[in-house]
Design an enzyme around this catalytic site. Structure first.
Site, PDB file in Angstrom:
ATOM      1  N   CYS A 261       0.834  -1.207   0.000  1.00 45.33           N
ATOM      2  CA  CYS A 261       0.000   0.000   0.000  1.00 45.33           C
ATOM      3  C   CYS A 261       0.867   1.255   0.000  1.00 45.33           C
ATOM      4  CB  CYS A 261      -0.907  -0.008   1.226  1.00 45.33           C
ATOM      5  SG  CYS A 261      -1.927   1.470   1.371  1.00 45.33           S
TER       6      CYS A 261
ATOM      7  N   CYS B 297       0.160   3.109   3.555  1.00 42.98           N
ATOM      8  CA  CYS B 297       0.601   2.655   4.878  1.00 42.98           C
ATOM      9  C   CYS B 297       1.581   1.495   4.822  1.00 42.98           C
ATOM     10  CB  CYS B 297      -0.613   2.263   5.728  1.00 42.98           C
ATOM     11  SG  CYS B 297      -1.363   0.691   5.235  1.00 42.98           S
TER      12      CYS B 297
ATOM     13  N   CYS C  20      -7.570  -0.707   1.246  1.00 44.58           N
ATOM     14  CA  CYS C  20      -6.535  -1.258   2.127  1.00 44.58           C
ATOM     15  C   CYS C  20      -7.162  -1.518   3.485  1.00 44.58           C
ATOM     16  CB  CYS C  20      -5.379  -0.266   2.256  1.00 44.58           C
ATOM     17  SG  CYS C  20      -4.193  -0.732   3.547  1.00 44.58           S
TER      18      CYS C  20
ATOM     19  N   CYS D 260      -5.385   1.148   6.242  1.00 46.23           N
ATOM     20  CA  CYS D 260      -5.554   2.608   6.224  1.00 46.23           C
ATOM     21  C   CYS D 260      -6.825   3.041   5.500  1.00 46.23           C
ATOM     22  CB  CYS D 260      -4.332   3.291   5.605  1.00 46.23           C
ATOM     23  SG  CYS D 260      -4.187   3.088   3.812  1.00 46.23           S
TER      24      CYS D 260
ATOM     25  N   CYS E  53      -8.688  -5.039 -10.007  1.00 47.50           N
ATOM     26  CA  CYS E  53      -8.227  -4.013 -10.936  1.00 47.50           C
ATOM     27  C   CYS E  53      -7.731  -2.828 -10.117  1.00 47.50           C
ATOM     28  CB  CYS E  53      -9.401  -3.615 -11.832  1.00 47.50           C
ATOM     29  SG  CYS E  53      -8.954  -2.438 -13.111  1.00 47.50           S
TER      30      CYS E  53
HETATM   31 ZN   LIG Z   1      -2.883   1.148   3.436  1.00 47.36          ZN
END
Ligand SMILES: [Zn+2]
Length: 162
Positions: A80, A83, A128, A131, A151
């Protein structure tokens, strides 16, 4: 003389009010989920820069075929950009021909999904888990073994070679 409101009318009115409340109260599932990593909008803007901020925090979509991660074919892990939580293994990446980095499966406990009715489409947004950053969408036209196509916006991800 004041109009008399008899007891039956009063109760009927209250009953309707109750039905309306049940129908229109916010569903429990609509409450914003609590994420472990949180920042104010200003902090996110500074951390991410404008392009990544637009994708991750405003559920934006990058232009197709703009991400260098489309042609990232090394072994490694995509994490990510908000984060650093590990999200996808390179072993689940495939060429979807859409112009966005695509995967058939996220790492365990990496993402959460939520219904997305923007742009007059019924889609499933992928966030995510740590976060709450918007990563992209998941569709059911992916390859085996899952049949799913995650995607993703390349700007929502960073790559760490193995
Ligand atoms: Zn994240």
């Amino acid at each position: 003389m004041a109009p008399v409101l008899d007891r039956r009318t009063l109760l009927a009115g209250l009953g309707l009010g109750g039905v309306a409340w049940v129908l229109f109260r916010p569903a429990a599932g609509d409450a914003a989920p609590a994420f472990a990593v949180t920042h104010t909008q200003d902090q996110w803007r500074k951390l991410l820069g404008p392009a990544r901020y637009h994708i991750l925090r405003e559920a934006g979509t990058e232009r197709a075929y703009t991400s260098p991660l489309n042609s990232e074919h090394r072994r490694g892990t995509f994490f990510c950009a908000g984060c650093a939580l590990l999200l996808f293994s390179s072993t689940t990446k495939f060429d979807s021909g859409t112009g966005w980095p695509s995967f058939f499966k996220p790492l365990p406990n990496a993402v959460v999904t939520r219904s997305d009715r923007s742009l007059l489409m019924e889609r499933t947004g992928v966030l995510c888990r740590r976060c709450g950053g918007h990563l992209g969408h998941v569709f059911d036209d992916g390859p085996k073994p899952t049949g799913l196509r995650y995607c993703m916006n390349g700007l929502a991800l960073k790559f760490q070679p193995a």
